[in-house]
Write a protein that holds these residues in place. Structure first.
Motif, PDB file in Angstrom:
ATOM      1  N   ALA A  96       0.637  -1.339   0.075  1.00  0.00           N
ATOM      2  CA  ALA A  96       0.384  -0.241   0.122  1.00  0.00           C
ATOM      3  C   ALA A  96       0.873   1.549  -0.188  1.00  0.00           C
ATOM      4  O   ALA A  96       1.833   1.246   0.379  1.00  0.00           O
ATOM      5  N   GLY A  97      -0.007   2.707  -0.552  1.00  0.00           N
ATOM      6  CA  GLY A  97       1.317   3.310  -0.644  1.00  0.00           C
ATOM      7  C   GLY A  97       1.428   4.211   0.800  1.00  0.00           C
ATOM      8  O   GLY A  97       2.624   5.135   1.059  1.00  0.00           O
ATOM      9  N   ASN A  98       1.012   3.509   1.846  1.00  0.00           N
ATOM     10  CA  ASN A  98       1.316   4.003   3.393  1.00  0.00           C
ATOM     11  C   ASN A  98       2.513   3.004   3.734  1.00  0.00           C
ATOM     12  O   ASN A  98       3.379   3.417   5.228  1.00  0.00           O
ATOM     13  N   GLY A  99       3.480   2.201   3.033  1.00  0.00           N
ATOM     14  CA  GLY A  99       3.818   1.113   3.636  1.00  0.00           C
ATOM     15  C   GLY A  99       3.277  -0.364   4.057  1.00  0.00           C
ATOM     16  O   GLY A  99       4.821  -1.270   4.410  1.00  0.00           O
TER      17      GLY A  99
END
Length: 220
Positions: free
Chosen positions: A59-62
């Motif tokens: 995901a984009g949040n890591g």
């Protein structure tokens, strides 16, 4: 066996025979090597005669979520991206050394247009993968983390597998969408409450009946 199942079975055999007969390029993948990378366009499909791989979504949040290990034989990967003309949705990583055959898109085009059975098998494969994947994903997201971990440990116990893969604990945590620290904390809680016991370098279930009751009545 239904007519559709028989049709799909013939399609699988046609595809397998075509793969074995064609002078296809082979790639030796070592454990941990990426077969498909999330976000990349695929230029070919891959045939796995026998092997085990894992699928990961970053995901984009890591955060990373893993759909776990899949042991397969005589199957294809990259089929969703091939049919939808979209980049790879997941990263597919070899869990062990395996050899994959590279199927050019043009070859797959020809097989599908000449043999309807191959398309039926592919549809059946996608439908089965969707049902299993969605069921597992819903369990992961709708049930408490501890219950998901307990359920996984119980399933491994039934399959006579080690309860935890200590060589890749962070991968274990990814299957539940949590950090390695959170995953270890859950294991330690189960040890403290006498559901698990640490023996040498492994975990074992102390009392299988007690452990089963935890699954049946998690609120207690």
């Amino acid at each position: 066996m239904t007519i559709i199942q028989q049709f799909a079975q013939r399609g699988h055999q046609i595809l397998r025979d075509a793969v074995n007969a064609a002078p296809l390029k082979s790639k030796l993948m070592g454990a941990g090597e990426v077969i498909l990378r999330q976000g990349e366009e695929i230029k070919a499909l891959y045939w796995i005669a026998l092997g085990e791989y894992t699928m990961h979504y970053n995901a984009g949040n890591g955060k990373t979520f893993s759909l776990g290990q899949r042991f397969v034989s005589d199957t294809i990967i990259g089929e969703i991206e091939y049919l939808t003309h979209t980049p790879s949705q997941f990263s597919v990583v070899a869990h062990e050394s395996m050899t994959v055959k590279v199927i050019p898109r043009a070859m797959m085009d020809e097989l599908l247009t000449r043999h309807a059975e191959v398309g039926v098998w592919l549809s059946q494969l996608l439908s089965t993968s969707y049902q299993r994947g969605m069921a597992k994903t819903m369990e992961r997201f709708l049930q408490p983390l501890m219950l998901n971990i307990v359920s996984d440990l119980y399933e491994r116990h039934q399959q006579n597998k080690p309860l935890v893969d200590f060589s890749q604990v962070y991968r274990e945590a990814e299957r539940f969408g949590c950090s390695e620290r959170t995953y270890r904390r859950a294991l330690h809680q189960l040890v403290d409450e006498k559901y698990l016991e640490k023996v040498a370098s492994d975990y074992v279930i102390c009392d299988i009946d007690k452990f089963r009751q935890l699954l049946l009545h998690p609120e207690k």
